[in-house]
Design a protein around this motif. Sequence first.
Motif: not given
Length: 294
Positions: A70-73, A111-114, A142-143, A167-168
Amino acid sequence: MIIIIRIGLTGWGDQEDLYAHRTKAKDKLALYGQFFTTVEVDSTFYAVQPRDRMARWAAETPDSFAFIVKAYQGMTGHLRGKPYFNSTSEMYNAFRESLEPMMEAGKMQAALFQFPPWFDCNRENVNELREVRLRMEGIPCAIEFRHRSWYEDAMRERTLSFLKEQGWIHSVCDEPQAGQGSIPIVPQATDPEMTLVRMHGRNVSGWHQNGAPNWRETRYLYRYNEEELQEWKGYLEQLQEQSKDVYVIFNNNSGGDAAANARMMMDLLDIPIKPFPDKTIVEEEPGPEQLELF
């Protein structure tokens, strides 16, 4: 082409169904890897992790294991308070460097960007997504959206086309349908190699409780029943036709339900799983009776 569905959980530390009584924290990831082939690393959202820790996690898991990180906040607009990094470039460089040990081990899946519920569909945010993708060039990303505007009416197809173009990897979510701060199930892939599925539960009343004293403990309080997972089996079969690999992460662990639901899904998909440990605590036999001398 071999199509794979991998099923795992968000984090491994609090998945008590998987561990015998008094299992030490340092031993849990290796044990987790005996049950599941993937995991979402959530601690990276709160702080960019040291390289040596990421390397240790990679070393403690089987060769075929895969991490969703998970991407950093600070990279997704969640950060409140003083930034830890001096600049955006420094922040992204630190995050990229932290991923290197997992990438070198061949275990870094994405890497997950939420993005947060207030990250709605507008020109400024679309440009931000372009910038993020440039900064993360060479790393699969990933988004996940949390604002419904990305999928409303004609914007749905435009959003999906944009994700393909940039490319997401699309995160397909199951979550409470609770207004603009939640998204519908959109079983569409945007990357031929991978689609991510995140199962958040359907606790409508707990979804928008940010700021309440125990919101983190109640937001994902939900156990899927077999009928609901059968529905998702159908969605996963659709996604298998669109992506080579489908990763399913169960995040409904406020009440400790994620591991049990993951096992149910694996049973429905005929994916073998090792039995969970017996949680019965065996009481020690009393020692010989002591003579009462005084």
